[in-house]
Motif scaffolding. Structure first.
Motif, PDB file in Angstrom:
ATOM      1  N   GLN A   5       0.902  -1.012  -0.167  1.00 13.54           N
ATOM      2  CA  GLN A   5      -0.062   0.052   0.064  1.00 13.54           C
ATOM      3  C   GLN A   5       0.828   1.312   0.030  1.00 13.54           C
ATOM      4  OE1 GLN A   5      -2.743   0.078   3.204  1.00 13.54           O
ATOM      5  NE2 GLN A   5      -3.869   1.908   2.511  1.00 13.54           N
ATOM      6  N   LEU A   6       0.468   2.051  -0.861  1.00 11.67           N
ATOM      7  CA  LEU A   6       1.315   3.573  -0.879  1.00 11.67           C
ATOM      8  C   LEU A   6       0.276   4.565  -0.687  1.00 11.67           C
ATOM      9  CD1 LEU A   6       4.038   5.002  -1.824  1.00 11.67           C
ATOM     10  CD2 LEU A   6       2.806   4.776  -4.269  1.00 11.67           C
ATOM     11  N   SER A   7       0.697   5.612   0.357  1.00 13.79           N
ATOM     12  CA  SER A   7      -0.035   6.688   0.483  1.00 13.79           C
ATOM     13  C   SER A   7       0.462   7.685  -0.144  1.00 13.79           C
ATOM     14  CB  SER A   7      -0.177   6.980   2.251  1.00 13.79           C
ATOM     15  OG  SER A   7      -0.710   5.964   2.848  1.00 13.79           O
ATOM     16  N   SER A  11      -1.183  16.447  -4.360  1.00 18.00           N
ATOM     17  CA  SER A  11      -0.383  16.714  -5.555  1.00 18.00           C
ATOM     18  C   SER A  11       0.213  15.242  -6.114  1.00 18.00           C
ATOM     19  CB  SER A  11       0.616  17.494  -4.816  1.00 18.00           C
ATOM     20  OG  SER A  11       1.590  18.112  -6.101  1.00 18.00           O
ATOM     21  N   GLU A  12       0.792  14.494  -5.189  1.00 10.34           N
ATOM     22  CA  GLU A  12       1.496  13.336  -5.660  1.00 10.34           C
ATOM     23  C   GLU A  12       0.626  12.480  -6.697  1.00 10.34           C
ATOM     24  OE1 GLU A  12       4.818  12.587  -2.242  1.00 10.34           O
ATOM     25  OE2 GLU A  12       2.812  11.982  -1.957  1.00 10.34           O
ATOM     26  N   HIS A  13      -0.482  12.521  -6.180  1.00 16.38           N
ATOM     27  CA  HIS A  13      -1.714  11.672  -6.543  1.00 16.38           C
ATOM     28  C   HIS A  13      -2.319  12.235  -7.968  1.00 16.38           C
ATOM     29  CE1 HIS A  13      -5.838  10.052  -7.742  1.00 16.38           C
ATOM     30  NE2 HIS A  13      -5.312   9.044  -7.153  1.00 16.38           N
ATOM     31  N   THR A  14      -2.307  13.497  -8.298  1.00 17.61           N
ATOM     32  CA  THR A  14      -2.556  14.257  -9.415  1.00 17.61           C
ATOM     33  C   THR A  14      -1.371  13.852 -10.554  1.00 17.61           C
ATOM     34  OG1 THR A  14      -3.692  15.787  -8.388  1.00 17.61           O
ATOM     35  CG2 THR A  14      -3.007  16.367 -10.380  1.00 17.61           C
ATOM     36  N   ILE A  15      -0.053  14.036 -10.087  1.00 19.49           N
ATOM     37  CA  ILE A  15       0.953  13.884 -10.835  1.00 19.49           C
ATOM     38  C   ILE A  15       1.018  12.569 -11.231  1.00 19.49           C
ATOM     39  CG2 ILE A  15       3.504  13.606 -10.951  1.00 19.49           C
ATOM     40  CD1 ILE A  15       3.417  15.934  -8.978  1.00 19.49           C
ATOM     41  N   LEU A  16       0.608  11.419 -10.559  1.00 22.17           N
ATOM     42  CA  LEU A  16       0.824   9.925 -10.767  1.00 22.17           C
ATOM     43  C   LEU A  16      -0.348   9.585 -11.708  1.00 22.17           C
ATOM     44  CD1 LEU A  16       2.104   6.877 -10.242  1.00 22.17           C
ATOM     45  CD2 LEU A  16       0.711   7.060  -8.419  1.00 22.17           C
ATOM     46  N   THR A  17      -1.482   9.835 -11.560  1.00 24.69           N
ATOM     47  CA  THR A  17      -2.619   9.736 -12.473  1.00 24.69           C
ATOM     48  C   THR A  17      -2.628  10.439 -13.741  1.00 24.69           C
ATOM     49  OG1 THR A  17      -3.913  11.684 -11.256  1.00 24.69           O
ATOM     50  CG2 THR A  17      -4.287   9.277 -10.536  1.00 24.69           C
ATOM     51  N   ALA A  18      -2.015  11.793 -13.648  1.00 24.50           N
ATOM     52  CA  ALA A  18      -1.712  12.189 -15.132  1.00 24.50           C
ATOM     53  C   ALA A  18      -0.758  11.528 -16.006  1.00 24.50           C
ATOM     54  CB  ALA A  18      -1.266  13.630 -14.903  1.00 24.50           C
ATOM     55  N   ILE A  25      -2.406   3.924 -19.459  1.00 23.18           N
ATOM     56  CA  ILE A  25      -2.411   2.651 -18.867  1.00 23.18           C
ATOM     57  C   ILE A  25      -2.961   2.828 -17.579  1.00 23.18           C
ATOM     58  CG2 ILE A  25      -0.664   1.544 -20.132  1.00 23.18           C
ATOM     59  CD1 ILE A  25       1.279   2.171 -17.941  1.00 23.18           C
ATOM     60  N   PRO A  26      -3.597   1.725 -16.634  1.00 21.55           N
ATOM     61  CA  PRO A  26      -3.863   2.151 -15.364  1.00 21.55           C
ATOM     62  C   PRO A  26      -2.832   2.483 -14.432  1.00 21.55           C
ATOM     63  CG  PRO A  26      -4.913  -0.059 -16.561  1.00 21.55           C
ATOM     64  CD  PRO A  26      -3.879   0.487 -17.170  1.00 21.55           C
ATOM     65  N   VAL A  27      -3.233   3.172 -13.425  1.00 19.66           N
ATOM     66  CA  VAL A  27      -2.219   3.737 -12.487  1.00 19.66           C
ATOM     67  C   VAL A  27      -1.107   2.648 -12.039  1.00 19.66           C
ATOM     68  CG1 VAL A  27      -1.758   4.766 -10.271  1.00 19.66           C
ATOM     69  CG2 VAL A  27      -3.503   5.699 -11.861  1.00 19.66           C
ATOM     70  N   ILE A  31       2.948   2.486 -12.205  1.00 18.74           N
ATOM     71  CA  ILE A  31       3.908   2.103 -11.240  1.00 18.74           C
ATOM     72  C   ILE A  31       4.875   0.982 -11.225  1.00 18.74           C
ATOM     73  CG2 ILE A  31       4.011   1.798  -8.699  1.00 18.74           C
ATOM     74  CD1 ILE A  31       1.212   3.316  -8.146  1.00 18.74           C
ATOM     75  N   ARG A  32       4.178  -0.185 -11.513  1.00 17.33           N
ATOM     76  CA  ARG A  32       4.639  -1.299 -11.690  1.00 17.33           C
ATOM     77  C   ARG A  32       5.801  -1.078 -12.779  1.00 17.33           C
ATOM     78  NH1 ARG A  32       0.697  -4.931 -12.289  1.00 17.33           N
ATOM     79  NH2 ARG A  32       0.654  -5.444 -10.316  1.00 17.33           N
ATOM     80  N   SER A  33       5.440  -0.459 -14.022  1.00 18.11           N
ATOM     81  CA  SER A  33       6.568  -0.234 -14.996  1.00 18.11           C
ATOM     82  C   SER A  33       7.483   0.637 -14.695  1.00 18.11           C
ATOM     83  CB  SER A  33       5.780   0.284 -16.340  1.00 18.11           C
ATOM     84  OG  SER A  33       5.360   1.451 -16.069  1.00 18.11           O
ATOM     85  N   ARG A  34       7.329   1.522 -13.741  1.00 22.40           N
ATOM     86  CA  ARG A  34       8.288   2.427 -13.235  1.00 22.40           C
ATOM     87  C   ARG A  34       9.420   1.903 -12.285  1.00 22.40           C
ATOM     88  NH1 ARG A  34       9.304   6.894 -15.989  1.00 22.40           N
ATOM     89  NH2 ARG A  34      10.078   7.809 -13.768  1.00 22.40           N
ATOM     90  N   ILE A  35       8.493   1.107 -11.386  1.00 24.54           N
ATOM     91  CA  ILE A  35       9.740   0.325 -10.375  1.00 24.54           C
ATOM     92  C   ILE A  35      10.439  -0.765 -11.126  1.00 24.54           C
ATOM     93  CG2 ILE A  35       9.394  -1.265  -8.593  1.00 24.54           C
ATOM     94  CD1 ILE A  35       7.061   0.224  -7.629  1.00 24.54           C
ATOM     95  N   PHE A  36      10.003  -1.459 -12.070  1.00 24.66           N
ATOM     96  CA  PHE A  36      10.634  -2.597 -12.571  1.00 24.66           C
ATOM     97  C   PHE A  36      11.377  -2.260 -13.798  1.00 24.66           C
ATOM     98  CE2 PHE A  36       7.628  -4.711  -9.867  1.00 24.66           C
ATOM     99  CZ  PHE A  36       8.581  -5.402  -8.910  1.00 24.66           C
ATOM    100  N   ASP A  37      11.233  -1.012 -14.526  1.00 27.59           N
ATOM    101  CA  ASP A  37      11.611  -0.312 -15.575  1.00 27.59           C
ATOM    102  C   ASP A  37      11.842  -1.305 -16.925  1.00 27.59           C
ATOM    103  OD1 ASP A  37      12.745   1.800 -17.016  1.00 27.59           O
ATOM    104  OD2 ASP A  37      14.972   1.052 -16.545  1.00 27.59           O
ATOM    105  N   GLU A  38      10.452  -1.814 -17.142  1.00 29.89           N
ATOM    106  CA  GLU A  38      10.476  -2.637 -18.010  1.00 29.89           C
ATOM    107  C   GLU A  38       8.847  -2.997 -18.347  1.00 29.89           C
ATOM    108  OE1 GLU A  38      10.644  -7.348 -15.812  1.00 29.89           O
ATOM    109  OE2 GLU A  38      12.377  -6.333 -16.255  1.00 29.89           O
ATOM    110  N   GLU A  39       8.683  -3.349 -19.751  1.00 27.87           N
ATOM    111  CA  GLU A  39       7.469  -3.897 -19.729  1.00 27.87           C
ATOM    112  C   GLU A  39       7.121  -5.213 -19.230  1.00 27.87           C
ATOM    113  OE1 GLU A  39       6.032  -3.058 -23.819  1.00 27.87           O
ATOM    114  OE2 GLU A  39       6.579  -1.079 -23.815  1.00 27.87           O
ATOM    115  N   ASN A  40       5.984  -5.403 -18.752  1.00 23.15           N
ATOM    116  CA  ASN A  40       5.664  -6.991 -18.678  1.00 23.15           C
ATOM    117  C   ASN A  40       4.500  -7.340 -19.293  1.00 23.15           C
ATOM    118  OD1 ASN A  40       3.168  -5.644 -17.589  1.00 23.15           O
ATOM    119  ND2 ASN A  40       3.866  -5.341 -15.571  1.00 23.15           N
ATOM    120  N   GLU A  41       4.036  -8.461 -19.305  1.00 24.35           N
ATOM    121  CA  GLU A  41       3.077  -9.088 -20.150  1.00 24.35           C
ATOM    122  C   GLU A  41       1.904  -8.308 -20.200  1.00 24.35           C
ATOM    123  OE1 GLU A  41       1.663 -13.583 -20.917  1.00 24.35           O
ATOM    124  OE2 GLU A  41       1.381 -12.933 -18.999  1.00 24.35           O
TER     125      GLU A  41
END
Length: 114
Positions: A5-7, A11-18, A25-27, A31-41
């Motif tokens: 869970q991430l709180s 402002s952070e939520h607005t930036i992330l959703t934008a 893609i869904p939020v 996040i997953r693509s940014r953390i793992f710096d790769e495309e997943n299936e």
């Protein structure tokens, strides 16, 4: 499956959703693509879904399985996540090239290309 869970502040939520919306893609997947710096299936399948829907002539009725045809080979988990994410993005207005039309007798969501 572990859950994280991430709180965020407003402002952070607005930036992330934008940022997720900009990539279409869904939020969670952004996040997953940014953390793992790769495309997943899922990310690959979602991008391909959008590409295939945009290629359909307006008025074409479809479901995701038919849209992919013989390419509907991703894992069951990805298929389920893709179905839910695509429906959420269509019904939420993020995907403007399709409209949900309800489920058929096999409980499969039907769409029309608009």
């Amino acid at each position: 499956m572990p859950n994280i869970q991430l709180s965020l502040n407003d402002s952070e939520h607005t930036i992330l959703t934008a940022a997720a919306a900009k990539q279409g893609i869904p939020v969670v997947d952004y996040i997953r693509s940014r953390i793992f710096d790769e495309e997943n299936e899922f990310t690959t399948a979602y991008a391909e879904t959008l590409r295939r829907v945009e290629a359909l002539p307006p008025g074409t009725k479809f479901n995701l399985k038919a849209l992919f045809g013989t390419d509907w080979t991703m894992s069951r988990g990805t298929k389920l996540t893709l179905g839910k994410a695509f429906y959420d993005m269509v019904s939420g207005g993020a995907v403007t090239t399709a409209e949900a039309r309800g489920k058929d007798s096999s409980n499969i969501m039907q769409y029309v290309r608009i």
